[in-house]
Design an enzyme around this catalytic site. Sequence first.
Site, PDB file in Angstrom:
ATOM      1  CB  VAL A  14      -0.970  -0.004   1.201  1.00 44.18           C
ATOM      2  CG1 VAL A  14      -1.719   1.317   1.302  1.00 44.18           C
ATOM      3  CG2 VAL A  14      -1.951  -1.163   1.092  1.00 44.18           C
ATOM      4  CD  GLU A 185      -1.456 -11.298   4.252  1.00 49.31           C
ATOM      5  OE1 GLU A 185      -0.240 -11.506   4.429  1.00 49.31           O
ATOM      6  OE2 GLU A 185      -1.885 -10.357   3.563  1.00 49.31           O
ATOM      7  CE  LYS A 200     -11.581  -4.830   5.258  1.00 46.71           C
ATOM      8  NZ  LYS A 200     -11.502  -5.793   4.137  1.00 46.71           N
TER       9      LYS A 200
END
Lengths: 404, 404
Positions: A14, A185, A200
């Site tokens: 990112v 992952e 989230k």
Amino acid sequence: MKKLNIGQVGFGTVGQGIYKVIANAKNAHASIRKICVAHLDKDRGAEFDSAKPLLTDRIDDLFEDPEINLIVEVIDDAEASYEIVTRALKKGIPVVSGNKIMIANHLPELIELQNKYGAALLYDASSCGSIPVIRNLEEYYDNDLLLEVKGILNGSSNYILSRVFDHNEDYGDALQRAIDLGFAESDPTFDIEGFDSLFKLIIITKHALGVYVRPEDVFIYGISKISNFDIKWAREKRVKIKLVAQVVKISDKAFTMFVMPEFVDKSKYIYSVDDEYNGVVIRGEGYDRQFMFGKGAGSLPTASSILSDIMAIRRDYRYEYKKMHYIDRPEYTTDVSLKVYVRFKETRIPELLPFEKITESYSSEQENYVIGHIKLSELIKHRQTLDAKDVFIINIPQFFIDRD
Amino acid sequence: MKKLNIGQVGFGTVGQGIYKVIANAKNAHASIRKICVAHLDKDRGAEFDSAKPLLTDRIDDLFEDPEINLIVEVIDDAEASYEIVTRALKKGIPVVSGNKIMIANHLPELIELQNKYGAALLYDASSCGSIPVIRNLEEYYDNDLLLEVKGILNGSSNYILSRVFDHNEDYGDALQRAIDLGFAESDPTFDIEGFDSLFKLIIITKHALGVYVRPEDVFIYGISKISNFDIKWAREKRVKIKLVAQVVKISDKAFTMFVMPEFVDKSKYIYSVDDEYNGVVIRGEGYDRQFMFGKGAGSLPTASSILSDIMAIRRDYRYEYKKMHYIDRPEYTTDVSLKVYVRFKETRIPELLPFEKITESYSSEQENYVIGHIKLSELIKHRQTLDAKDVFIINIPQFFIDRD
């Protein structure tokens, strides 16, 4: 408007995306002044040669630089993230962060710090990458009409389930492919057991209803124990199984929330959210259902969301958490009946779960299942039973009941 | 924050929706103080008896009431809307409006008035009803990454085309059904000839790229002349025909825009936008495609959007038209090649249209068509040819070329 001099923390997928996106955004009036990394000598490829002079491995270099007026934090380590973000806020420096674990766990304190020290913390990238969920809940759906936010918030688990349902792959193969492609992952627990969706959902709920619920108080159930029997069953019924996170007002006074596998039929918007995509349905009185769909993760999608937050900081935007001050905020409850499918091997399993009503039961030499109504609070209480090998539970949403 | 006392103008479908929505929004801290209507005596049903004391047929009653600190204008008449909105702004009273024709035609002046007199004008409801397109373009996609906004902005024409493609109805029957169900006006020209989409696109473009383009400078082409031949042709190719509005950056320096029927294949998000729904795809560098989907019109969906704007006024939000001040704003051009399908009866039609290249041509006793590349500027120039009876043109977007 001021020029932003960014102190960036983290230069992974990112972080590198942000570096690229900012270079292309001439109207951002923002530039990266320093980038704090863990390993100065790591090879990042010729593409990032120009970033080398900005790198440091001392976080103090960022905080001691008086020119830096924005911290952008995109590291994985939630504890380090917490240290950096709180330190910045206490110094009155605004922060943009994408760390959902840190934010979901510390949201009340982070709101207090923002109020006390006057600096803003923005984190739209933390929930559903490039989809502007938080900002819209905070600004556009900032009224009493909102009833429900429901969606596929985790790309990795969705990718796996898509491979299974749309490409007839075996669950294990699909998981391995997701890991190989970088969609999951190497330890996929965080994604496939629902933790990522949970964090989230915690953030979304704060902005949807103004209420903070601690992650440990929410029922989550992942997809790792899904079996070929479940998949075959869903296919026969022409539905898909998706990992769905939802927060739902069940009355003016109460709401519930959970993350669970769910049977999703073709008539639902999220049915067509496939592969690594995210999709969120916002339901309210009046407007019924709004559907937002896009890339929920990845270098550039997340970076573009971070850029939106950076631009917002530039014009002194901040979340006002307006719904915290609403009269008659609903309260979180787990005292709500769900209709669920429970598949099991050991025949005593249904006796261990206090169903209010069992509407269907099936047994064979290989597999058994029941469909019945049970309180969400009982699912939480009987976690151990649900966690047993060969037990799997899937939510059957209301629409499904109606069609039975 | 201040309490809002609303002077509402218009009490038709949307106006009545606002009345209902505000009654349910206890945290809006807003109430309707007066409602200006054309006909005081009109029967509005027992449901709106409680509104009777608020009604007046004198617009001055609203402007003379010192308590009214917000005008909400939801009338159809664009000229009257212009008078009311400009009068309010000049008095420093903020306005929420849903009148797309008025806004699209007067946007530069309306921006000037806002700057001069300090009062805000919000109009998210004017474009795609409950979908927060304007607000997101203004606030979230306020950066250089944005490349394209493309969508189905008109519910009536989309409803008709959906009936044709998904329900095998005849175009004429579908149109009549749309009128009967209230999805289209008894004079459907405004919807099916692309005007409604055009005005929305003008507003969207201002917020997407910071540039105002006059409606009369944009090519629009409606769906009224679609034939069974076109429909059959599309079906054979497994694509749908949709009325699509789009604004697209074709380089750093230029963008183009138009409203046209388009062949849409299954891989596109807007393929599944059916019936009276609207769907908008926002494409940018980094985040690729974001898709927003919802109800584009109707009483309560539009009213919920108006409520979002009312709440925004309460916290002194205003559009800043930030992109107007961008360096290197792109310029509008029609000097761009499109690939189009043109169906015709008279054989001289292709000669009248200056194609750069014709890639396919077909003729039969009943119908003829060509597929070829032609400049958008030429389509504008040869409007009359395209408007002839038995001529119909459909855009073939880039993806389609790639697949040829």
